[in-house]
Design an enzyme around this catalytic site. Structure first.
Site, mmCIF file in Angstrom:
data_model
loop_
_atom_site.group_PDB
_atom_site.id
_atom_site.type_symbol
_atom_site.label_atom_id
_atom_site.label_comp_id
_atom_site.label_asym_id
_atom_site.label_seq_id
_atom_site.Cartn_x
_atom_site.Cartn_y
_atom_site.Cartn_z
ATOM 1 C CG HIS A 67 -2.004 -1.125 1.293
ATOM 2 N ND1 HIS A 67 -3.079 -0.807 0.483
ATOM 3 C CD2 HIS A 67 -2.054 -2.171 2.026
ATOM 4 C CE1 HIS A 67 -4.030 -1.745 0.741
ATOM 5 N NE2 HIS A 67 -3.226 -2.693 1.493
ATOM 6 C CB THR B 288 15.172 -0.977 1.532
ATOM 7 O OG1 THR B 288 16.666 -0.373 1.954
ATOM 8 C CG2 THR B 288 14.552 -1.341 2.942
ATOM 9 C CE LYS B 289 18.635 3.228 -0.320
ATOM 10 N NZ LYS B 289 19.652 4.049 0.098
ATOM 11 N NE ARG C 31 23.337 1.853 7.073
ATOM 12 C CZ ARG C 31 22.236 2.005 7.651
ATOM 13 N NH1 ARG C 31 21.815 0.982 8.439
ATOM 14 N NH2 ARG C 31 21.528 2.946 7.702
#
Length: 262
Positions: free
Chosen positions: A176, A226-227, A241
């Site tokens: 969402h 997230t990356k 990281r």
């Protein structure tokens, strides 16, 4: 005198029907499930080529149950919509049930032939998997998917060869939009998640949409990715990281012999 009916036999028959009923219903539903999956595959391929999901939107219940502003609907409209939501709910229900079947052979047959997972040779999906939009999930040769995973393939997931997923890994390709006044779902072919060969995804890891994890990368337990992750990087933390680098000379291959019944 007529013999007394065998009450125990009737009880056993009733219990057998209760236990087997959902699988009898599943067998009867298989042609419909396959037809629906083929239609969705064609729609997805078309929309993927256009790099949008417009053509794949009819099954709104499958994306987000609350992705529209509530509106008043006619009785006829509600009646016509009801089968769609029940069918969606049934597919979700049977996906959970298939994940609990104590046989890799049966599970793999259903995943490949009924649900449309692109499952490579010697690949293993362990107990309790939850998969969304099976036909958009590709798993490479020899890859091991640990127990209790959630693979949200609504915008596509592609997993390479000899990848190792530990338990309770979650991959989410749709979510969402908290900024949207209608709490709509973000949905795009660009949200696809890809994982390179021989990556190791640790237990309890969460991978969010649009992430590409490079070959041989290691994601430590509990990390939230997230990356994009570069090849052979060792990642940890929330958000994940880089904390190190893995040996680049990897040559192992998984043999495809899973633990029985699990």
């Amino acid at each position: 005198m007529e013999p007394m009916p065998n009450v125990e036999s009737y009880i056993l028959l009733l219990l057998a029907l209760i236990v087997c009923g959902k699988w009898i219903a599943f067998i009867l539903m298989c042609p419909l499930l396959v037809a629906f999956r083929i239609r969705k595959e064609k729609s997805w391929k078309s929309s993927e080529n256009q790099h949008n999901r417009t053509a794949d939107k009819p099954d709104e219940a499958e994306t987000c149950a609350t992705d529209r502003t509530p509106t008043r609907k006619s009785f006829l409209h509600k009646v016509l919509q009801t089968p769609q939501y029940y069918f969606f709910g049934y597919r979700r229900y049977i996906d959970f049930q298939v994940g609990l079947i104590p046989s890799h052979t049966i599970r793999n047959f259903i995943y490949r032939k009924i649900f449309g997972v692109k499952l490579g040779k010697m690949a293993t999906i362990y107990w309790g998997a939850e998969i969304r939009d099976h036909h958009k999930l590709k798993i490479g040769r020899g890859t091991i998917i640990g127990d209790q995973v959630i693979l949200d393939a609504r915008n596509g997931i592609e997993i390479g060869d000899n990848v190792n997923f530990s338990s309770n890994v979650h991959i989410w390709t749709e979510q969402h939009d908290h900024r949207d006044p209608d709490f709509a779902c973000n949905s795009s072919a660009a949200f696809k998640v890809t994982i390179g060969n021989r990556a190791w995804i640790g237990p309890g890891t969460t991978i969010l949409h649009s992430v590409n994890i490079g070959e041989g990368a290691v994601i430590a337990a509990g990390a939230v990715v997230t990356k994009d992750v570069e090849p052979f990087a060792i990642m940890a933390g929330i958000p994940a990281r880089k904390i190190g680098e893995r040996n680049h000379n990897l040559r192992y291959e998984f043999n495809g012999y899973p633990a029985p019944f699990y």
